[in-house]
Design an enzyme around this catalytic site. Structure first.
Site, PDB file in Angstrom:
ATOM      1  N   TYR A 109       0.847  -1.184   0.000  1.00 49.48           N
ATOM      2  CA  TYR A 109       0.000   0.000   0.000  1.00 49.48           C
ATOM      3  C   TYR A 109       0.883   1.235   0.000  1.00 49.48           C
ATOM      4  O   TYR A 109       1.909   1.259   0.670  1.00 49.48           O
ATOM      5  CB  TYR A 109      -0.868   0.043   1.268  1.00 49.48           C
ATOM      6  CG  TYR A 109      -1.942  -0.993   1.349  1.00 49.48           C
ATOM      7  CD1 TYR A 109      -1.656  -2.272   1.804  1.00 49.48           C
ATOM      8  CD2 TYR A 109      -3.247  -0.688   1.004  1.00 49.48           C
ATOM      9  CE1 TYR A 109      -2.643  -3.229   1.907  1.00 49.48           C
ATOM     10  CE2 TYR A 109      -4.246  -1.651   1.108  1.00 49.48           C
ATOM     11  CZ  TYR A 109      -3.935  -2.912   1.552  1.00 49.48           C
ATOM     12  OH  TYR A 109      -4.929  -3.852   1.650  1.00 49.48           O
ATOM     13  N   HIS A 165      -6.556   1.457  -2.246  1.00 46.25           N
ATOM     14  CA  HIS A 165      -6.346   0.021  -2.384  1.00 46.25           C
ATOM     15  C   HIS A 165      -4.868  -0.241  -2.606  1.00 46.25           C
ATOM     16  O   HIS A 165      -4.134   0.649  -3.034  1.00 46.25           O
ATOM     17  CB  HIS A 165      -7.143  -0.502  -3.577  1.00 46.25           C
ATOM     18  CG  HIS A 165      -8.603  -0.554  -3.317  1.00 46.25           C
ATOM     19  ND1 HIS A 165      -9.163  -1.477  -2.482  1.00 46.25           N
ATOM     20  CD2 HIS A 165      -9.615   0.225  -3.746  1.00 46.25           C
ATOM     21  CE1 HIS A 165     -10.461  -1.275  -2.418  1.00 46.25           C
ATOM     22  NE2 HIS A 165     -10.773  -0.235  -3.178  1.00 46.25           N
ATOM     23  N   LYS A 191      -4.400  -4.820  -9.649  1.00 46.87           N
ATOM     24  CA  LYS A 191      -3.099  -4.640  -9.012  1.00 46.87           C
ATOM     25  C   LYS A 191      -2.032  -5.118  -9.986  1.00 46.87           C
ATOM     26  O   LYS A 191      -2.341  -5.791 -10.956  1.00 46.87           O
ATOM     27  CB  LYS A 191      -3.016  -5.463  -7.726  1.00 46.87           C
ATOM     28  CG  LYS A 191      -4.075  -5.091  -6.709  1.00 46.87           C
ATOM     29  CD  LYS A 191      -3.855  -5.814  -5.413  1.00 46.87           C
ATOM     30  CE  LYS A 191      -5.089  -5.846  -4.530  1.00 46.87           C
ATOM     31  NZ  LYS A 191      -5.797  -4.601  -4.390  1.00 46.87           N
TER      32      LYS A 191
END
EC number: 4.6.1.16
Lengths: 379, 112
Positions: A284, A292, A325
């Site tokens: 993070y 997120h 991601k």
């Protein structure tokens, strides 16, 4: 949380410290002043400030009592509420055992069981529950619709059915358009319970630290004391952590993981476990309440025998891709057994020096792994 | 009961709001939990779910042979009725528990 999202300003105040450390500048309100090269007084002032910070104002960290961590049945527990709030707020360490991440169990139970009224704050767990309930309602209505549509195809539809079919179609499209998640009331979360039961339940939660987090807090930051019937030294803690993981010697999973954890923490990332996405870690930028996680880390020890095959890689990369991601492969080169034993067995004046030497032999190299669709990713 | 099984039990009861959760300790340090979730996930299940706790750090590999063993153990526990599926509770060292179904054969996927 007001209206679903806490304002950035509140978050910045709440999570002002990125690590559970207090700096001299913060505690004594001293900062290194600006220097104007042509102005000798500013130089003298600078020297005075440096002397002041280094001698008069001792680093306040040494004056703050260390947080208490208990090792019980292979779990690192932080039971004291003030301690776990500190660990969560300053660097997002650990996880509330009855919460998704931040220990909110106590608040949630109070709300669930009796009713602190006029409270418009909702935890993430409560919002999720609400959203799932909505989804369940939607699915029930959809099932009805599908049944009617089947009838329609078989041409068994009565005029009454036809009317409800139309009604359902409109209702479903409405539910799809605007989920009513915004209007939750505390009544939705309430459960009937005896008061005595409440008192027992409320203190059930503790903060659980991962082995790598515990070792980082002890070895790198030195802000905790770990007890297992007695106070554990850094070496003893290291030993316990290794035994809780697979492998023996330099390629023990704990040491490999720790070197990667320490590496990303030192670069300023907030590192949390990635088990929910089938990877080793999540990175993070500041912490879970802010954004997120942007990156997911998969650790690959520099040992050809242990390398994952392409199917594993493809599977993980696809999962990581769907949650928006980017996959980072972290390769770890570790020292051979001889060097490892030599450092662990040799005497050092300072225990910390031993681990600085040992972990210095581990090298982390990262590679970004991304699926590329030529037709879609043209900028 | 092992610490691992206890962790899963507390999570089921207090986090996932399961009811009538019981634990059965079997040979070889294997503990199997059973309980009733607040809502049934599929219409055909009777409500009772069987849960196998497992630590990802200490025990990362599972074999098909082992899974079959669990089905057999549960068959004995539930008076000779082989369950259609079991749930595996994977416990991480930060206390996160993720649950996965293991079905006894091929199952039609449910509509999302």
């Amino acid at each position: 949380m007001k209206g679903g999202k806490t304002s950035r300003k509140v978050l910045n105040e709440l999570y002002a410290r990125p690590l559970p450390l207090v700096l001299s500048s913060e505690a004594y309100n001293v900062t290194i002043p600006n220097v104007f090269p042509h102005n000798p007084i500013s130089w003298i002032y600078l020297v005075w400030k440096i002397v002041q910070i280094n001698t008069l104002n001792r680093v306040p960290q040494s004056q703050i009592p260390a947080l208490t961590v208990q090792l019980e049945e292979s779990i690192f527990k932080v039971a004291d509420e003030a301690d776990f709030i500190t660990l969560w707020r300053c660097g997002f360490f650990g996880k509330g055992v009855l919460s998704r991440s931040e220990p909110t169990w106590k608040e949630r139970s109070i709300k669930r069981f009796n009713t602190v009224q006029n409270d418009k704050q909702f935890s993430m767990e409560e919002l999720t529950k609400k959203r799932r309930d909505e989804r369940k309602k939607f699915k029930a209505e959809r099932a009805k619709l599908q049944e009617l549509e089947l009838k329609q195809r078989k041409e068994e539809l009565s005029s009454e059915d036809a009317a409800s079919l139309e009604g359902l179609k409109i209702l479903l499209s409405k539910m799809r358009m605007n989920p009513s998640i915004k209007n939750i009331s505390t009544d939705d979360l309430k459960v009937e319970t005896e008061e005595s039961e409440l008192a027992d339940i409320i203190d059930l939660e503790y903060l659980q630290l991962q082995a790598i987090e515990t070792f980082y807090l002890k070895f790198a930051l030195n802000v905790i004391n770990v007890y297992e019937s007695h106070l554990l030294s850094t070496l003893q803690l290291f030993d316990r952590c290794c035994r809780l993981s697979q492998g023996e010697g330099p390629n023990n999973t704990f040491i490999i993981e720790y070197s990667v954890y320490h590496y990303f923490r030192s670069l300023g990332w907030c590192v949390r476990s990635g088990i929910k996405f089938g990877c080793d870690m999540l990175l993070y930028k500041r912490g879970p309440p802010f954004t997120h996680a942007e990156f997911a880390v998969m650790i690959i020890p520099g040992d050809e025998k242990l390398c994952r095959d392409w199917f594993d890689m493809a599977a993980i990369a696809r999962v990581i891709g769907t949650v928006k991601k980017t996959l980072v492969l972290a390769f770890v080169e570790y020292p051979n057994r001889e060097t490892y034993d030599q450092i662990l067995l040799s005497e050092f004046e300072d225990e910390k020096e031993k681990f600085t030497q040992l972990l210095g032999k581990y090298r982390v190299t990262e590679i970004l792994y991304r699926r590329w669709a030529p037709g879609r990713t043209r900028d | 009961m092992s610490s691992l099984a206890h962790q899963v039990l507390v999570n089921l009861v207090h986090y996932n709001n399961w009811t009538s959760v019981e634990s059965h300790t079997l040979l070889l340090e294997l503990t199997i939990l059973c309980g009733v979730p607040p809502a049934t996930q599929t219409p055909d299940s009777l409500g009772l779910e069987w849960v196998i706790p497992r630590s990802i750090k200490q025990d990362p590999n599972i074999s098909a042979h082992e899974i079959n063993g669990w089905f057999q153990q549960i068959t004995q526990l539930s008076s000779s009725k082989r369950p259609t599926r079991i749930t595996i509770a994977i416990v991480n060292d930060d206390g996160t528990i993720v649950y996965y179904f293991i079905h006894d054969g091929v199952v039609k996927p449910r509509q999302n």
